[in-house]
Every structure is written in C-alpha cells, then in structure tokens.
Design an enzyme around this catalytic site. Structure first.
Site, PDB file in Angstrom:
ATOM      1  CG  ASN A  33      -1.557   1.350   1.318  1.00  0.00           C
ATOM      2  OD1 ASN A  33      -1.871   2.092   0.358  1.00  0.00           O
ATOM      3  ND2 ASN A  33      -2.312   1.347   2.668  1.00  0.00           N
ATOM      4  CD1 TRP A  34       3.409   0.948  -2.811  1.00  0.00           C
ATOM      5  CD2 TRP A  34       3.496   1.884  -4.863  1.00  0.00           C
ATOM      6  NE1 TRP A  34       3.880  -0.086  -3.546  1.00  0.00           N
ATOM      7  CE2 TRP A  34       4.149   0.736  -4.933  1.00  0.00           C
ATOM      8  CE3 TRP A  34       3.559   2.863  -5.838  1.00  0.00           C
ATOM      9  CZ2 TRP A  34       4.730   0.210  -6.182  1.00  0.00           C
ATOM     10  CZ3 TRP A  34       4.262   2.276  -7.002  1.00  0.00           C
ATOM     11  CH2 TRP A  34       4.564   1.120  -7.029  1.00  0.00           C
ATOM     12  CE  LYS A  35      -0.229   3.252   4.865  1.00  0.00           C
ATOM     13  NZ  LYS A  35       0.013   3.175   6.443  1.00  0.00           N
TER      14      LYS A  35
ATOM     15  CG  HIS B 169      -5.575   1.750   5.373  1.00  0.00           C
ATOM     16  ND1 HIS B 169      -5.165   2.515   6.429  1.00  0.00           N
ATOM     17  CD2 HIS B 169      -4.757   1.000   5.135  1.00  0.00           C
ATOM     18  CE1 HIS B 169      -4.054   2.415   6.545  1.00  0.00           C
ATOM     19  NE2 HIS B 169      -3.850   1.081   6.010  1.00  0.00           N
TER      20      HIS B 169
ATOM     21  CD  GLU C  33      -2.827   5.349   7.026  1.00  0.00           C
ATOM     22  OE1 GLU C  33      -2.976   5.299   5.615  1.00  0.00           O
ATOM     23  OE2 GLU C  33      -1.885   4.699   7.404  1.00  0.00           O
TER      24      GLU C  33
ATOM     25  CD  GLU D 136      -3.306  -2.605   7.095  1.00  0.00           C
ATOM     26  OE1 GLU D 136      -2.262  -2.696   6.630  1.00  0.00           O
ATOM     27  OE2 GLU D 136      -3.681  -1.401   7.295  1.00  0.00           O
TER      28      GLU D 136
ATOM     29  N   GLY E  23       2.728   2.012  10.762  1.00  0.00           N
ATOM     30  CA  GLY E  23       3.783   3.120  10.786  1.00  0.00           C
ATOM     31  C   GLY E  23       4.378   3.424  12.194  1.00  0.00           C
TER      32      GLY E  23
ATOM     33  CB  SER F 242       5.612  -1.896  11.922  1.00  0.00           C
ATOM     34  OG  SER F 242       5.175  -0.570  12.342  1.00  0.00           O
TER      35      SER F 242
ATOM     36  N   GLY G 253       2.951  -0.904   4.168  1.00  0.00           N
ATOM     37  CA  GLY G 253       3.135   0.467   3.944  1.00  0.00           C
ATOM     38  C   GLY G 253       4.387   0.613   3.610  1.00  0.00           C
ATOM     39  N   GLY G 254       4.976   1.273   4.842  1.00  0.00           N
ATOM     40  CA  GLY G 254       6.631   1.841   4.492  1.00  0.00           C
ATOM     41  C   GLY G 254       7.577   1.114   3.903  1.00  0.00           C
TER      42      GLY G 254
END
Ligand code: 13P
Length: 255
Positions: A9-11, A95, A97, A167, A173, A213, A234-235
């Site tokens: 997920n490149w956000k 998600h 977010e 998640e 993150g 993470s 993510g990251g």
C-alpha cells in the site's frame, strides 16, 4: 489451500515517474512470482502507467479506496469501473486511515465492499483496534463489530472472494509490530466470526493478511503462523529490496 498475498500500500506517495521506477525495481526482483500473489497499490494518478509497466509480469494492481456509487456528482471520488479500466484487480477498503481521517464507518465500508464485488474487484477489507481499545480489553469486540459491520449481507460466494486485512492501528507506521502470537490470536478470532456466520468451509478459504510495520526482518515469524496468509505493507513497500524480501519470505513459508 488459501491464496497467499503480499500487498504493498503505497499510500499518498510516489509521483508517476517515481511509481514507475519503484514498479520496475519490484518487477525485476519478483515479477515472475505467482505464489504468493504480489500486489501493488499505487496512488490513483500512477495506476495507468504502473499497469502498463507491469503488464508482462505476474504482479497485480490495486486501488487504495473507491466510491460506492456507479458514477455521478461525487467530486474528487473514483469509481469501481475507473479502477477496473485502469488495470486494477483489487481494492483496499476501510483502511484505518480512511476510517480515522475520512470518517468511514462500517456501514460505508460495507457499501463499498458490495459495490467492489459487484464490479468484479477483489476487496481487501481492513479492520483493526486502537491501542486504547486493546488496553481496555475491547479488542475482540471491536474486531467483531468491524468484521460483521463491514461484511454485512455478503453472500457466501462473495465472502469467499473477499480478503480481510488485520491492521492494528497501534502497529501502523510506528515500528511496533504485533507479535506473531498477537496477530495469530486475532486472525483466529476473525476466522471464528466468519465460521459462525458462513460455516467452517467458507471461513477456511478467506485469506487474512496482517498489516502493521511488516518488514523483511519480522516477516518469517509472522508467516509461519497458520492463519496469517500474507501481509499488507506500507512503509516497507516503498523500498523494492525490502518489499521483495517479504515476498521471498512468504515464498519460503510455502507461498
Ligand atoms: P506500515 O507497514 O507502514 O506500518 O503500514 C501498514 C499499513 O497501513 C498498510 O496498509
């Protein structure tokens, strides 16, 4: 056997040119991998170019969100058909977010999930508790509400197509991963909720991904758990080496 999936997920990261470079680097490393399914979810603006770049590889494309309506006066939104025709096979929905910053409720996530399935997209429906909810002993209740609310009224065949991502909000993150045991406990809880509603056979075919993470150094421990069917990253998905190493860890764990 359940489908294993490693999804990036490149956000809200990567311009078109940057996305092409990242996709190219990922393709060089894991472009031929079919088990697990390798999936990248760039921002909307980079979908078409990323799709073109990945078309001679096994890597799948997904959106990060979509609107529940077919089309119309919804300024700033994107439809299921737009995702499909940009090359997406998957879409991330609900998600944390989106739930936190855009006030998405279970009811809305449910409407989006139904629309995605109707359109032929595979929804990846996200659930997860906050640290407060975990510490106050409400984790299981919160997860049950999110799972039943977000997946309300899905037929058995639609349930079988749907992917769930657990998640925990406190692990996103933050560098704090849920331990493999903590994650497995929640994945078992989710599968039990599905079994109560749809029966064991259906519950056993639903892929449940872990997110929060995930990186190369903690992937092995997570993937050796029976109910962890992959990761939503993510990251670490923004670094081709790291993301590919997680894909390789899933391959070693039995793809
Ligand atoms: P991180 O891997 O950066 O913790 O993000 C997880 C996530 O939100 C994936 O959807």
């Amino acid at each position: 056997m359940r489908r294993k999936i490693i999804a990036g997920n490149w956000k809200m990261n990567k311009t078109i040119v940057e996305a092409q470079a990242l996709a190219r680097a990922i393709k060089d490393k894991v472009g031929n991998v079919t088990a697990p399914v390798v999936l990248v979810c760039p921002p909307f603006t980079a979908l078409t170019e990323t799709a073109m770049l990945l078309k001679d590889s096994e890597i799948q494309l997904g959106g990060q969100n979509m609107h529940e309506a077919e089309s119309g006066a919804f300024t700033g939104e994107i439809s299921s058909e737009m995702l499909l025709t940009s090359g997406c096979a998957y879409v991330i929905l609900g998600h944390s977010e989106r739930r936190e910053f855009f006030s998405e409720s279970d009811k809305l996530v449910n409407a989006k999930t139904i629309k995605a399935l109707e359109a032929g997209l595979i929804p990846i429906v996200c659930v997860g508790e906050t640290l407060d909810q975990r510490e106050s002993g409400d984790m299981k209740k919160v997860i049950e509400e999110q799972v039943t609310g977000s997946l309300d009224s899905l037929s058995e065949s639609d349930m079988k197509k749907t992917v769930i991502a657990y998640e925990p909000v406190w692990a996103i993150g933050t560098g704090k991963t849920a331990s493999p045991e903590q994650a497995e406990e929640v994945h078992v809880h989710i599968r039990t909720i599905l079994a109560e509603k749809y029966g064991r056979e259906t519950a056993e075919v639903v892929s449940i991904l872990y997110g929060g993470s995930v990186k190369a150094s903690n992937a092995d421990g997570l993937f050796c758990k029976n109910n962890i069917d992959g990761a939503l990253i993510g990251g670490a998905s923004l670094k081709a080496d790291e993301f590919s190493a997680v894909v390789n860890a899933m391959e070693s764990a039995g793809g």
